[in-house]
Design a protein around this motif. Structure first.
Motif, PDB file in Angstrom:
ATOM      1  N   VAL A 113      58.020  59.899  79.425  1.00 27.09           N
ATOM      2  CA  VAL A 113      58.332  59.075  78.270  1.00 27.09           C
ATOM      3  C   VAL A 113      59.466  58.121  78.640  1.00 27.09           C
ATOM      4  CG1 VAL A 113      59.347  59.161  75.951  1.00 27.09           C
ATOM      5  CG2 VAL A 113      57.562  60.777  76.587  1.00 27.09           C
ATOM      6  N   PHE A 114      59.338  56.861  78.192  1.00 32.97           N
ATOM      7  CA  PHE A 114      60.352  55.865  78.512  1.00 32.97           C
ATOM      8  C   PHE A 114      60.388  54.843  77.380  1.00 32.97           C
ATOM      9  CE2 PHE A 114      62.074  52.089  80.615  1.00 32.97           C
ATOM     10  CZ  PHE A 114      63.120  52.632  81.355  1.00 32.97           C
ATOM     11  N   TRP A 115      61.612  54.405  77.042  1.00 32.42           N
ATOM     12  CA  TRP A 115      61.788  53.404  75.986  1.00 32.42           C
ATOM     13  C   TRP A 115      62.307  52.113  76.583  1.00 32.42           C
ATOM     14  CZ3 TRP A 115      60.555  53.872  70.818  1.00 32.42           C
ATOM     15  CH2 TRP A 115      60.136  55.144  70.413  1.00 32.42           C
ATOM     16  N   MET A 116      61.840  50.999  76.057  1.00 32.95           N
ATOM     17  CA  MET A 116      62.258  49.687  76.554  1.00 32.95           C
ATOM     18  C   MET A 116      62.354  48.712  75.381  1.00 32.95           C
ATOM     19  SD  MET A 116      58.583  48.785  78.324  1.00 32.95           S
ATOM     20  CE  MET A 116      58.066  50.511  78.374  1.00 32.95           C
ATOM     21  N   GLY A 117      63.136  47.646  75.587  1.00 32.37           N
ATOM     22  CA  GLY A 117      63.208  46.595  74.581  1.00 32.37           C
ATOM     23  C   GLY A 117      64.429  46.633  73.696  1.00 32.37           C
ATOM     24  N   TYR A 118      65.454  47.402  74.081  1.00 30.57           N
ATOM     25  CA  TYR A 118      66.630  47.484  73.212  1.00 30.57           C
ATOM     26  C   TYR A 118      67.501  46.235  73.307  1.00 30.57           C
ATOM     27  CZ  TYR A 118      70.142  48.080  76.848  1.00 30.57           C
ATOM     28  OH  TYR A 118      70.986  47.853  77.900  1.00 30.57           O
ATOM     29  N   ARG A 119      67.455  45.507  74.435  1.00 27.83           N
ATOM     30  CA  ARG A 119      68.379  44.394  74.665  1.00 27.83           C
ATOM     31  C   ARG A 119      68.307  43.315  73.579  1.00 27.83           C
ATOM     32  NH1 ARG A 119      71.095  42.488  79.275  1.00 27.83           N
ATOM     33  NH2 ARG A 119      71.546  40.255  79.237  1.00 27.83           N
ATOM     34  N   PRO A 120      67.117  42.797  73.214  1.00 26.03           N
ATOM     35  CA  PRO A 120      67.080  41.769  72.161  1.00 26.03           C
ATOM     36  C   PRO A 120      67.535  42.292  70.801  1.00 26.03           C
ATOM     37  CG  PRO A 120      65.038  41.784  73.438  1.00 26.03           C
ATOM     38  CD  PRO A 120      65.787  43.036  73.789  1.00 26.03           C
ATOM     39  N   ILE A 121      67.505  43.610  70.620  1.00 25.70           N
ATOM     40  CA  ILE A 121      67.920  44.185  69.340  1.00 25.70           C
ATOM     41  C   ILE A 121      69.439  44.265  69.243  1.00 25.70           C
ATOM     42  CG2 ILE A 121      67.883  46.289  67.929  1.00 25.70           C
ATOM     43  CD1 ILE A 121      65.045  46.775  69.015  1.00 25.70           C
ATOM     44  N   VAL A 122      70.086  44.732  70.300  1.00 29.28           N
ATOM     45  CA  VAL A 122      71.530  44.959  70.223  1.00 29.28           C
ATOM     46  C   VAL A 122      72.346  43.712  70.531  1.00 29.28           C
ATOM     47  CG1 VAL A 122      71.241  47.386  70.824  1.00 29.28           C
ATOM     48  CG2 VAL A 122      71.732  45.745  72.627  1.00 29.28           C
ATOM     49  N   SER A 123      71.755  42.719  71.226  1.00 32.00           N
ATOM     50  CA  SER A 123      72.554  41.576  71.650  1.00 32.00           C
ATOM     51  C   SER A 123      71.956  40.224  71.282  1.00 32.00           C
ATOM     52  CB  SER A 123      72.739  41.614  73.173  1.00 32.00           C
ATOM     53  OG  SER A 123      71.500  41.399  73.833  1.00 32.00           O
ATOM     54  N   GLU A 124      70.693  40.194  70.863  1.00 31.31           N
ATOM     55  CA  GLU A 124      69.968  38.952  70.595  1.00 31.31           C
ATOM     56  C   GLU A 124      69.855  38.089  71.848  1.00 31.31           C
ATOM     57  OE1 GLU A 124      71.550  36.908  67.228  1.00 31.31           O
ATOM     58  OE2 GLU A 124      71.021  38.495  65.820  1.00 31.31           O
ATOM     59  N   GLN A 125      70.012  38.705  73.010  1.00 28.65           N
ATOM     60  CA  GLN A 125      69.833  37.996  74.272  1.00 28.65           C
ATOM     61  C   GLN A 125      68.399  38.165  74.756  1.00 28.65           C
ATOM     62  OE1 GLN A 125      72.742  39.442  77.043  1.00 28.65           O
ATOM     63  NE2 GLN A 125      74.484  38.713  75.850  1.00 28.65           N
ATOM     64  N   ALA A 126      67.975  37.244  75.610  1.00 25.84           N
ATOM     65  CA  ALA A 126      66.613  37.285  76.131  1.00 25.84           C
ATOM     66  C   ALA A 126      66.417  38.501  77.032  1.00 25.84           C
ATOM     67  CB  ALA A 126      66.315  36.009  76.913  1.00 25.84           C
TER      68      ALA A 126
END
Length: 233
Positions: free
Chosen positions: A80-93
């Motif tokens: 199991v692996f999670w991805m995609g947190y960066r645009p949520i926490v920072s609004e960065q690409a």
């Protein structure tokens, strides 16, 4: 894997399993179940928006946007692996492109729904911080692997990481082949394809790995870890 089994897997393994039950159930209630074929793109480096994605089944390869356009694979993540947190926490690409290396089943939670949950319950932000720390651990381990001087040990370290047998959340009961080619593994370990092939043939003769059209299977992780530990001692 159907959606019910996938949601159960995401609830009981990996990052989400360690979060508050209410957060866990609220997040998965917003999820859309998706399937991807081998080679399909899950995320694209440079995208400014995006969803939070929980990999419930399969393998995903990550190519970062730094360096050369044709940069080698940085990491292959098994479920199991999670991805995609960066645009949520920072609004960065996004900084990485994620491609399915096998048939993939995953949950996608739209960014706006994640943010709505966090607006309602600000204390749940701590769970996203925990996820970011797991990302940091993975990135640090990938960097540490490339600092291993011994070529065989470096290749072993990368292979074990790709198989989910090294680092945080390592699990000794994983089985099956890692869907990685000799060329991709060589690139990830900063080795020539020929030298990587020589190492893999030696490990195969010892029975520690099996190479096939489908990838590379780790047969004896304890023996491989022993080689790695001896080289790094």
């Amino acid at each position: 894997m159907d959606s019910d089994a996938g949601m159960e897997t995401l609830s009981t393994r990996g990052w989400l399993a360690g979060t508050d039950p209410e957060f866990r159930s609220s997040l998965l209630a917003e999820a859309e179940w998706r399937r991807f074929a081998t080679g399909d793109q899950l995320t694209l480096a440079g995208d400014e928006g995006g969803d939070l994605i929980g990999l419930a089944d399969g393998f995903v390869a990550f190519h970062v946007s730094f360096g050369q356009p044709a940069s080698p694979i940085l990491h292959i993540a098994p479920s199991v692996f999670w991805m995609g947190y960066r645009p949520i926490v920072s609004e960065q690409a996004r900084i990485a492109t994620a491609l399915a290396r096998s048939p993939v089943a995953c949950a996608r939670i739209p960014r706006h729904r994640v943010l709505a949950l966090l607006d309602e319950r600000p204390e749940w932000w701590r769970h996203l911080v925990t996820l970011s720390l797991e990302y940091g651990d993975t990135a640090a381990l990938a960097g540490a692997d490339l600092l291993i001087a011994d070529s065989e040990a470096r290749l072993i370290a990368v292979l074990l990481r790709f198989a989910g047998l090294r680092g945080r959340g390592a699990c000794d009961d994983r089985s099956g082949a890692v869907p990685v080619t000799q060329q991709d593994l060589a690139g990830a370990a900063n080795l020539s394809r020929n030298w990587a092939g020589t190492i893999l043939r030696r490990l195969a003769r010892l029975g520690y790995v099996t190479t096939s059209y489908n990838g590379i299977a780790v047969n004896d992780p304890k023996a491989l870890n022993a080689i790695l530990e001896d080289a790094c001692a």
